[in-house]
Design a protein around this motif. Structure first.
Motif, PDB file in Angstrom:
ATOM      1  N   CYS A  53       1.075   9.468   6.580  1.00 35.49           N
ATOM      2  CA  CYS A  53       0.947   8.095   7.053  1.00 35.49           C
ATOM      3  C   CYS A  53      -0.028   8.055   8.229  1.00 35.49           C
ATOM      4  N   MET A  54      -1.198   7.467   8.026  1.00 39.15           N
ATOM      5  CA  MET A  54      -2.201   7.394   9.078  1.00 39.15           C
ATOM      6  C   MET A  54      -1.736   6.510  10.230  1.00 39.15           C
ATOM      7  N   ALA A  55      -0.851   5.540   9.946  1.00 40.88           N
ATOM      8  CA  ALA A  55      -0.346   4.674  11.009  1.00 40.88           C
ATOM      9  C   ALA A  55       0.471   5.475  12.016  1.00 40.88           C
ATOM     10  N   HIS A  56       1.219   6.481  11.544  1.00 39.01           N
ATOM     11  CA  HIS A  56       1.983   7.324  12.463  1.00 39.01           C
ATOM     12  C   HIS A  56       1.048   8.176  13.323  1.00 39.01           C
ATOM     13  N   ALA A  57      -0.020   8.696  12.697  1.00 38.10           N
ATOM     14  CA  ALA A  57      -0.999   9.479  13.466  1.00 38.10           C
ATOM     15  C   ALA A  57      -1.675   8.595  14.511  1.00 38.10           C
TER      16      ALA A  57
ATOM     17  N   PRO B 231      -2.039   4.831  -0.896  1.00 34.30           N
ATOM     18  CA  PRO B 231      -2.364   4.019   0.285  1.00 34.30           C
ATOM     19  C   PRO B 231      -2.682   4.910   1.480  1.00 34.30           C
ATOM     20  N   ILE B 232      -3.239   4.308   2.512  1.00 29.36           N
ATOM     21  CA  ILE B 232      -3.597   5.057   3.716  1.00 29.36           C
ATOM     22  C   ILE B 232      -2.388   5.284   4.618  1.00 29.36           C
ATOM     23  N   ASP B 233      -1.347   4.465   4.477  1.00 33.37           N
ATOM     24  CA  ASP B 233      -0.198   4.602   5.380  1.00 33.37           C
ATOM     25  C   ASP B 233       1.097   4.183   4.684  1.00 33.37           C
ATOM     26  N   ASN B 234       2.178   4.231   5.447  1.00 34.08           N
ATOM     27  CA  ASN B 234       3.511   3.923   4.930  1.00 34.08           C
ATOM     28  C   ASN B 234       4.005   2.553   5.400  1.00 34.08           C
ATOM     29  N   ASN B 235       3.071   1.695   5.804  1.00 35.40           N
ATOM     30  CA  ASN B 235       3.471   0.389   6.337  1.00 35.40           C
ATOM     31  C   ASN B 235       4.211  -0.465   5.315  1.00 35.40           C
ATOM     32  N   ARG B 236       3.927  -0.228   4.049  1.00 34.65           N
ATOM     33  CA  ARG B 236       4.585  -1.011   2.992  1.00 34.65           C
ATOM     34  C   ARG B 236       6.108  -0.907   3.101  1.00 34.65           C
ATOM     35  N   ILE B 237       6.638   0.291   3.270  1.00 39.60           N
ATOM     36  CA  ILE B 237       8.092   0.453   3.318  1.00 39.60           C
ATOM     37  C   ILE B 237       8.653   0.021   4.667  1.00 39.60           C
TER      38      ILE B 237
ATOM     39  N   ARG C 259       4.470   6.339 -10.336  1.00 39.48           N
ATOM     40  CA  ARG C 259       3.920   7.607  -9.852  1.00 39.48           C
ATOM     41  C   ARG C 259       3.878   7.705  -8.335  1.00 39.48           C
ATOM     42  N   VAL C 260       3.740   6.569  -7.650  1.00 41.59           N
ATOM     43  CA  VAL C 260       3.605   6.559  -6.194  1.00 41.59           C
ATOM     44  C   VAL C 260       4.775   5.782  -5.584  1.00 41.59           C
ATOM     45  N   LEU C 261       5.452   6.399  -4.620  1.00 33.02           N
ATOM     46  CA  LEU C 261       6.567   5.745  -3.942  1.00 33.02           C
ATOM     47  C   LEU C 261       6.403   5.856  -2.437  1.00 33.02           C
ATOM     48  N   HIS C 262       6.974   4.870  -1.723  1.00 34.10           N
ATOM     49  CA  HIS C 262       7.114   4.916  -0.273  1.00 34.10           C
ATOM     50  C   HIS C 262       8.584   5.188   0.050  1.00 34.10           C
ATOM     51  N   ALA C 263       8.844   5.868   1.152  1.00 36.33           N
ATOM     52  CA  ALA C 263      10.228   6.105   1.582  1.00 36.33           C
ATOM     53  C   ALA C 263      10.307   6.074   3.100  1.00 36.33           C
ATOM     54  N   ASP C 264      11.428   5.584   3.606  1.00 32.98           N
ATOM     55  CA  ASP C 264      11.693   5.580   5.048  1.00 32.98           C
ATOM     56  C   ASP C 264      13.194   5.438   5.233  1.00 32.98           C
ATOM     57  N   GLU C 265      13.670   5.672   6.430  1.00 31.97           N
ATOM     58  CA  GLU C 265      15.098   5.566   6.715  1.00 31.97           C
ATOM     59  C   GLU C 265      15.301   5.042   8.126  1.00 31.97           C
TER      60      GLU C 265
ATOM     61  N   TYR D 268      13.379   2.740  -0.524  1.00 30.10           N
ATOM     62  CA  TYR D 268      12.399   3.286  -1.464  1.00 30.10           C
ATOM     63  C   TYR D 268      11.731   2.120  -2.193  1.00 30.10           C
ATOM     64  N   THR D 269      10.404   2.179  -2.292  1.00 26.06           N
ATOM     65  CA  THR D 269       9.667   1.114  -2.981  1.00 26.06           C
ATOM     66  C   THR D 269       8.436   1.709  -3.656  1.00 26.06           C
ATOM     67  N   PRO D 270       7.963   1.121  -4.761  1.00 25.38           N
ATOM     68  CA  PRO D 270       6.743   1.626  -5.403  1.00 25.38           C
ATOM     69  C   PRO D 270       5.539   1.500  -4.478  1.00 25.38           C
ATOM     70  N   GLY D 271       4.520   2.293  -4.743  1.00 28.60           N
ATOM     71  CA  GLY D 271       3.316   2.277  -3.934  1.00 28.60           C
ATOM     72  C   GLY D 271       2.704   0.892  -3.835  1.00 28.60           C
ATOM     73  N   VAL D 272       1.971   0.670  -2.745  1.00 29.37           N
ATOM     74  CA  VAL D 272       1.422  -0.666  -2.477  1.00 29.37           C
ATOM     75  C   VAL D 272       0.469  -1.122  -3.585  1.00 29.37           C
ATOM     76  N   PHE D 273      -0.142  -0.186  -4.323  1.00 30.02           N
ATOM     77  CA  PHE D 273      -1.053  -0.557  -5.403  1.00 30.02           C
ATOM     78  C   PHE D 273      -0.373  -0.549  -6.774  1.00 30.02           C
ATOM     79  N   GLU D 274       0.934  -0.252  -6.821  1.00 30.02           N
ATOM     80  CA  GLU D 274       1.688  -0.332  -8.073  1.00 30.02           C
ATOM     81  C   GLU D 274       2.009  -1.800  -8.367  1.00 30.02           C
ATOM     82  N   ALA D 275       2.220  -2.118  -9.637  1.00 30.11           N
ATOM     83  CA  ALA D 275       2.475  -3.508 -10.027  1.00 30.11           C
ATOM     84  C   ALA D 275       3.889  -3.967  -9.688  1.00 30.11           C
ATOM     85  N   LEU D 276       4.853  -3.064  -9.702  1.00 26.58           N
ATOM     86  CA  LEU D 276       6.258  -3.444  -9.509  1.00 26.58           C
ATOM     87  C   LEU D 276       6.530  -3.843  -8.066  1.00 26.58           C
TER      88      LEU D 276
END
Length: 493
Positions: A311-315, A412-418, A228-234, A255-263
């Motif tokens: 993404c709060m990290a970008h802000a 998550p609060i930000d996109n740091n995962r991706i 249900r939750v994905l991260h994306a960046d390029e 593309y990666t599953p959300g930081v709280f997803e199991a995969l």
């Protein structure tokens, strides 16, 4: 450009599609061979190594030929006279004998089989610094009564009758796509280990493996899109096409599953541009929550059922840069507010989804509301066009997306995962994508998807790829999911 016969429309759809793809691939091969083996008078741009381009072309040729072979029905044909024989491997290399005995000692007629001779095939293997030879021995047995010949089959390989073991091919892939060693450097390393392997041969292995691994990457993409939750960046990479005199900017998407997803997985996608259509094509009908930066290319996704998560990290970065440049007290106060939100996230990251949501509502939401009121008040005090105004506007215009995580414990609060998954790309992109082709870029993206996903699951990428390349030729496509990094278990001997 080439054109197809208009009368071909009478051909049934599936046959016509296969015919069209066949003609397209044949044309692509012709263009690559013209570049690779014809006269090339073009001057390459400064800094572009011709060897990298030639490696990519050689890899492309083998991958396309493998794709064509998969489209063409197999017909057993006698070996042509004069076919060059592969040179014997050096006698001084250590040999490891592997015997493949027939299943039974008796013929189907009941007679005991008699030994005739051994048939031997040799494969080259490699561990860092040392070559060894796998000596596959298959005894030929004959029945003295009915003259039936019995012999165990040769194990299937990604490259039929090829020189390399799956271990050697896995080593080349990991060295190129994880350790950032282009093939011409690997060629030198192998020569120092005692055996010179032409980079064109190494390129053949990379191209064949890239084609063989595609079904795995397609299955991994489907697994990621089931969440249900994905991260994306390029990130940009330089691309030089064969016959071109200049590089242009291509992109590698992650593309990666959300930081709280199991995969634990990541899929990379290589494209010739940054248009949002590339992201929409990857997502297909997926309609979950996407954590991303404010790149306009994602905007069309949000009108097609995907929910934007900021993404709060970008802000925070806007205020960090402002404070570093001018010691702005407004920026300092904004950083303090955002820092407070991150303190809460660190405290609740290991809680259940329900507990995390409850804590956010109880502690983070009041702090965020106070911060929002403060942002609005500060915006009234600063002039238009100032650096402070731009930093404030970034957060205010995206406030709904930036704080959406407060109402959903899975976000998550930000996109740091991706961004952590993009970082390995920046280290080695000059070695495998600086020169090449769209096909070379997609091949690199596919292999790196498996390498990085293996790392995320705690696997040694070499051990993973060696085992997968060993099993792929006989593994049922209906069970391809068993070989994905998050499910993979080494095959027991």
């Amino acid at each position: 450009m080439f054109y197809f016969n208009q009368t071909a429309s009478a051909i049934p759809g599936s046959i016509q599609a296969s015919k069209t793809l066949n003609e397209k691939l044949t044309f692509e091969i012709a263009m690559l061979r013209r570049f690779r083996f014809g006269k090339r008078g073009e001057q390459l741009p400064p800094g572009v190594q011709g060897s990298l381009l030639e490696e990519a072309v050689d890899e492309d040729l083998v991958e396309i030929e493998a794709q064509l072979a998969a489209l063409t029905p197999k017909v057993d044909a006698p070996e042509a006279k004069g076919t060059p024989k592969r040179a014997a491997l050096p006698a001084e290399l250590p040999r490891i004998e592997i015997r493949h005995e027939p299943h039974g000692a008796n013929c189907t007629c009941g007679c005991a089989l008699k030994f005739v001779r051994d048939e031997v095939s040799e494969k080259l293997d490699y561990t860092p610094g040392t070559f060894t030879v796998e000596r596959h021995v298959r005894p030929i047995l004959a029945c003295p009564q009915c003259e039936t010949i019995t012999q165990a089959p040769m194990p299937a390989y990604v490259i039929d009758k090829g020189l390399a073991t799956p271990g050697l091919m896995a080593h080349v892939l990991v060295a190129k796509y994880a350790d950032h060693l282009p093939l011409h450097r690997q060629e030198g390393i192998f020569a120092r280990a005692g055996l010179k392997i032409a980079r064109s041969t190494l390129a053949e292995w990379v191209g064949a493996c890239g084609f063989a691994l595609q079904p795995l990457v397609a299955a991994l993409r489907d697994e990621i899109l089931s969440h249900r939750v994905l991260h994306a960046d390029e990130t940009p990479v330089k691309l030089l096409k064969p016959g071109s005199r200049a590089t242009h900017k291509a992109y590698l998407w992650a593309y990666t599953p959300g930081v709280f997803e199991a995969l634990q997985a990541v899929v990379y996608d290589f494209t010739e541009g940054r248009a949002g259509a590339h992201a929409r094509e990857f997502f297909g009908n997926w309609a979950g929550s996407l954590v991303c930066d404010d790149y306009v290319g994602y905007k069309a996704c949000f009108t097609a059922g995907i929910t934007e998560v900021g993404c709060m990290a970008h802000a925070r970065r806007k205020f960090f840069d402002l404070h570093a440049a001018s010691q702005s007290p407004v920026a300092a106060q904004a950083l303090e507010y955002i820092g407070g939100l991150y303190v809460i996230e660190r405290q609740i990251k290991d809680l259940s989804v329900e507990e995390r949501l409850a804590q956010r509502q109880h502690t983070a939401k009041p702090l965020a509301d106070t911060y929002h009121v403060w942002l609005l008040a500060q915006r009234q005090k600063v002039p238009e066009g100032s650096g402070t105004a731009r930093a404030l506007d970034y957060s205010l215009k995206r406030w709904v997306a930036l704080t959406r995580y407060l109402d959903d414990g899975m976000l998550p609060i930000d996109n740091n995962r991706i961004e952590q998954q993009i970082r390995p790309i920046a280290v080695g992109r000059n070695n495998w994508l600086f020169a090449g082709s769209l096909r070379a870029g997609k091949r690199a993206a596919a292999v790196m998807s498996l390498v990085q996903s293996a790392k995320l699951n705690g696997h040694d990428p070499y051990a993973y790829l060696r085992d997968v390349l060993t099993r792929l030729p006989t593994h049922p496509n209906s069970r391809i999911g068993e070989l994905l990094p998050h499910r993979w278990q080494p095959e027991m001997a």
